[in-house]
Design a protein around this motif. Sequence first.
Motif, PDB file in Angstrom:
ATOM      1  N   GLN A  85      -4.462  17.017  -0.549  1.00  0.00           N
ATOM      2  CA  GLN A  85      -5.634  17.713   0.295  1.00  0.00           C
ATOM      3  C   GLN A  85      -4.936  18.258   1.544  1.00  0.00           C
ATOM      4  O   GLN A  85      -5.264  19.063   2.126  1.00  0.00           O
ATOM      5  N   ARG A  86      -3.784  17.707   1.907  1.00  0.00           N
ATOM      6  CA  ARG A  86      -3.407  17.882   3.244  1.00  0.00           C
ATOM      7  C   ARG A  86      -2.230  19.222   3.066  1.00  0.00           C
ATOM      8  O   ARG A  86      -2.066  19.929   4.092  1.00  0.00           O
ATOM      9  N   LEU A  87      -1.690  19.308   2.066  1.00  0.00           N
ATOM     10  CA  LEU A  87      -0.840  20.325   1.778  1.00  0.00           C
ATOM     11  C   LEU A  87      -1.327  21.494   1.844  1.00  0.00           C
ATOM     12  O   LEU A  87      -2.655  21.854   1.642  1.00  0.00           O
ATOM     13  N   ALA A  88      -0.625  22.510   2.215  1.00  0.00           N
ATOM     14  CA  ALA A  88      -1.225  24.085   2.210  1.00  0.00           C
ATOM     15  C   ALA A  88      -0.989  24.933   1.192  1.00  0.00           C
ATOM     16  O   ALA A  88       0.260  24.813   0.434  1.00  0.00           O
ATOM     17  N   ILE A 123       3.661  17.925  -6.770  1.00  0.00           N
ATOM     18  CA  ILE A 123       2.185  18.320  -6.970  1.00  0.00           C
ATOM     19  C   ILE A 123       2.105  19.416  -7.356  1.00  0.00           C
ATOM     20  O   ILE A 123       2.572  20.724  -6.916  1.00  0.00           O
ATOM     21  N   GLU A 124       1.212  19.943  -8.465  1.00  0.00           N
ATOM     22  CA  GLU A 124       0.761  21.300  -8.750  1.00  0.00           C
ATOM     23  C   GLU A 124      -0.580  21.552  -8.666  1.00  0.00           C
ATOM     24  O   GLU A 124      -1.570  20.636  -8.868  1.00  0.00           O
ATOM     25  N   ALA A 125      -0.913  22.468  -8.141  1.00  0.00           N
ATOM     26  CA  ALA A 125      -2.276  22.947  -7.876  1.00  0.00           C
ATOM     27  C   ALA A 125      -2.565  24.357  -8.880  1.00  0.00           C
ATOM     28  O   ALA A 125      -1.738  25.172  -8.669  1.00  0.00           O
ATOM     29  N   LEU A 178      -9.446  21.005  -4.282  1.00  0.00           N
ATOM     30  CA  LEU A 178      -9.712  21.339  -3.117  1.00  0.00           C
ATOM     31  C   LEU A 178     -10.090  22.981  -3.053  1.00  0.00           C
ATOM     32  O   LEU A 178      -9.321  23.652  -3.719  1.00  0.00           O
ATOM     33  N   THR A 179     -10.753  23.188  -1.955  1.00  0.00           N
ATOM     34  CA  THR A 179     -10.939  24.821  -2.028  1.00  0.00           C
ATOM     35  C   THR A 179     -10.341  25.148  -0.741  1.00  0.00           C
ATOM     36  O   THR A 179     -10.471  24.621   0.418  1.00  0.00           O
ATOM     37  N   VAL A 180      -9.742  26.308  -0.980  1.00  0.00           N
ATOM     38  CA  VAL A 180      -9.059  27.024   0.177  1.00  0.00           C
ATOM     39  C   VAL A 180      -9.706  28.251   0.360  1.00  0.00           C
ATOM     40  O   VAL A 180      -9.862  29.059  -0.266  1.00  0.00           O
ATOM     41  N   PRO A 181     -10.292  28.486   1.673  1.00  0.00           N
ATOM     42  CA  PRO A 181     -10.947  29.749   2.006  1.00  0.00           C
ATOM     43  C   PRO A 181      -9.910  30.895   2.133  1.00  0.00           C
ATOM     44  O   PRO A 181      -8.867  30.824   2.258  1.00  0.00           O
ATOM     45  N   GLY A 182     -10.601  32.048   1.420  1.00  0.00           N
ATOM     46  CA  GLY A 182      -9.765  33.141   1.363  1.00  0.00           C
ATOM     47  C   GLY A 182     -10.138  34.159   2.564  1.00  0.00           C
ATOM     48  O   GLY A 182     -11.027  33.866   3.717  1.00  0.00           O
ATOM     49  N   GLN A 183      -9.171  34.836   2.937  1.00  0.00           N
ATOM     50  CA  GLN A 183      -9.210  35.976   4.231  1.00  0.00           C
ATOM     51  C   GLN A 183     -10.139  36.906   3.789  1.00  0.00           C
ATOM     52  O   GLN A 183      -9.905  37.510   2.703  1.00  0.00           O
ATOM     53  N   GLY A 200       0.607  -1.225   0.103  1.00  0.00           N
ATOM     54  CA  GLY A 200       0.259  -0.059   0.089  1.00  0.00           C
ATOM     55  C   GLY A 200       0.953   1.252   0.082  1.00  0.00           C
ATOM     56  O   GLY A 200       0.599   2.261   0.865  1.00  0.00           O
ATOM     57  N   GLY A 201       1.703   1.237  -0.748  1.00  0.00           N
ATOM     58  CA  GLY A 201       2.889   2.470  -0.809  1.00  0.00           C
ATOM     59  C   GLY A 201       2.192   3.713  -1.745  1.00  0.00           C
ATOM     60  O   GLY A 201       1.092   3.733  -1.581  1.00  0.00           O
ATOM     61  N   LEU A 202       3.068   3.953  -2.579  1.00  0.00           N
ATOM     62  CA  LEU A 202       2.402   5.175  -3.386  1.00  0.00           C
ATOM     63  C   LEU A 202       1.228   4.762  -4.457  1.00  0.00           C
ATOM     64  O   LEU A 202       1.705   4.086  -5.360  1.00  0.00           O
ATOM     65  N   THR A 203       0.317   5.283  -3.972  1.00  0.00           N
ATOM     66  CA  THR A 203      -0.820   5.060  -5.016  1.00  0.00           C
ATOM     67  C   THR A 203      -1.276   6.647  -5.334  1.00  0.00           C
ATOM     68  O   THR A 203      -1.223   7.384  -4.639  1.00  0.00           O
ATOM     69  N   PRO A 204      -2.378   6.507  -6.481  1.00  0.00           N
ATOM     70  CA  PRO A 204      -2.961   7.906  -6.623  1.00  0.00           C
ATOM     71  C   PRO A 204      -3.802   8.203  -5.393  1.00  0.00           C
ATOM     72  O   PRO A 204      -3.728   9.764  -5.166  1.00  0.00           O
ATOM     73  N   ALA A 205      -4.288   7.632  -4.597  1.00  0.00           N
ATOM     74  CA  ALA A 205      -4.849   7.815  -3.381  1.00  0.00           C
ATOM     75  C   ALA A 205      -4.054   8.626  -2.426  1.00  0.00           C
ATOM     76  O   ALA A 205      -4.334   9.556  -1.628  1.00  0.00           O
ATOM     77  N   VAL A 206      -2.774   8.044  -2.397  1.00  0.00           N
ATOM     78  CA  VAL A 206      -1.821   8.762  -1.357  1.00  0.00           C
ATOM     79  C   VAL A 206      -1.562   9.958  -1.716  1.00  0.00           C
ATOM     80  O   VAL A 206      -1.523  10.931  -0.947  1.00  0.00           O
TER      81      VAL A 206
END
Lengths: 173, 263
Positions: free
Chosen positions: B125-128, B172-174, B242-247, B113-119
């Motif tokens: 989702q967890r990165l800022a 990872i590119e957003a 992923l949606t990041v709320p704005g200030q 269960g190493g590197l998969t698309p889900a990982v």
Amino acid sequence: VDTRRTLVGALAAPLLLLSACGGDDSIADPPVSSAPTSSDPTSPPQRESAEHFIRRFYAAERAMENSGKTSSYMAMTQGCSSCKSLTKQVKRFYRDGGFVRWAGFKVTSISGNNQNKPGQSFDVAGIAAPTTYKTSSGGETQHLSGGRTTDLVTLTKTATSWRVTGFAKLGGQ
Amino acid sequence: MMRRIVLVLGTALSLMMPISTAQAEDDPCVSATLHEASAHCIRSGNETNAFIAAHSSHTFSVTLACATDNALCSDTPTCRSDGEDGQVYNVFEDGALLDWQACLTKQEAQRLGGLTPAVVERAFQRLAWPASTIVVQPPKGRTLVNFDTNFYTTNTHRTTQTVTLIGHQVTIEATPTQYIWHFGSGSSDGDLATTDPGAAYPDLRVTYRYTRVGDVNPSVDTTYSGRYRVGNGAWQTIPSTLTVPGQSVDLQVVSATPHLVGY
């Protein structure tokens, strides 16, 4: 398994692989290193080798467990969580009237095992003496049988010596 | 049986490990010393596989064991397992973290269960990612009632981050693909979703007309779409966004009183 171990040892020629032979189960091993060292593993030489430091660390651990005095031992660590956990436990034993009796760990080999970052992490194989301890004055006497084991000790370098940053038991040892 | 190395690994888990000699004979993690009983045990790949084989009805996965206890590691610890270079992983059984760790090669980690698309998706989702700053025109925190107030954001560019996942360098590119404008008028009915980041005056591309005077707090949320690649491999799309709320910013809606300045 033994064949693999031999092969690993042969391939790891650039790595440290130091052995001490025979003797009793006490930890008073002489340091084995090409670096300048002291013959006394309880005191640091001017510029201490990792191997000497590791032996000194195990000697300090033995002293710490048998006395309940943890400061010298902790001074040899830096961010080592299991070291903190151990000292907390030992302190608590002594505070509550318990004790630890342990003849220490006879280091039989120290092997640097990370080829990319040599000298930082070591498999430390040896023979652990049995441990007898009581967690409090009214507690039952408990035992750890000791035996052959290998620990993984991770170090960080200081100006003249080292600090233990990580410690783990390697399975199957 | 094997060789491997490690790092700073002690956690609260180690405090919970019992001191006992009454462990199973085939348990490779029987403690010989008090210190070992306070520390993590690290199993080799073979030992890990043996454990998994003995628990075949369960699901296992692994994540890199970093000092931060985070699967996203830029400085990944390495070790030697069965004679090969490996890394130290936390092991999960049916999603629960086990109290021992594994020294695994990349191949072993992938099998477990190493590197998969889900990982990667979880990492995305967890990165800022950057939050958008909303720019309001007229400036200086004041606008007029019944007047087209202009909004835009300068957060229009893609952002990349490189992380190590299961022993792999993953980029990872957003890219901002949608903006959700909250005009702060007290109701979400006034919210607006656009693919347009708006623009500075005189290009009035995202505007809002306040109908009442008062204080409002407009903001803009940013929805990112992602893609990733392993090493220099091909880019692959991350299915979720992923949606990041704005200030929010302070904005005073005021009425204009006409003053005769000349005749």
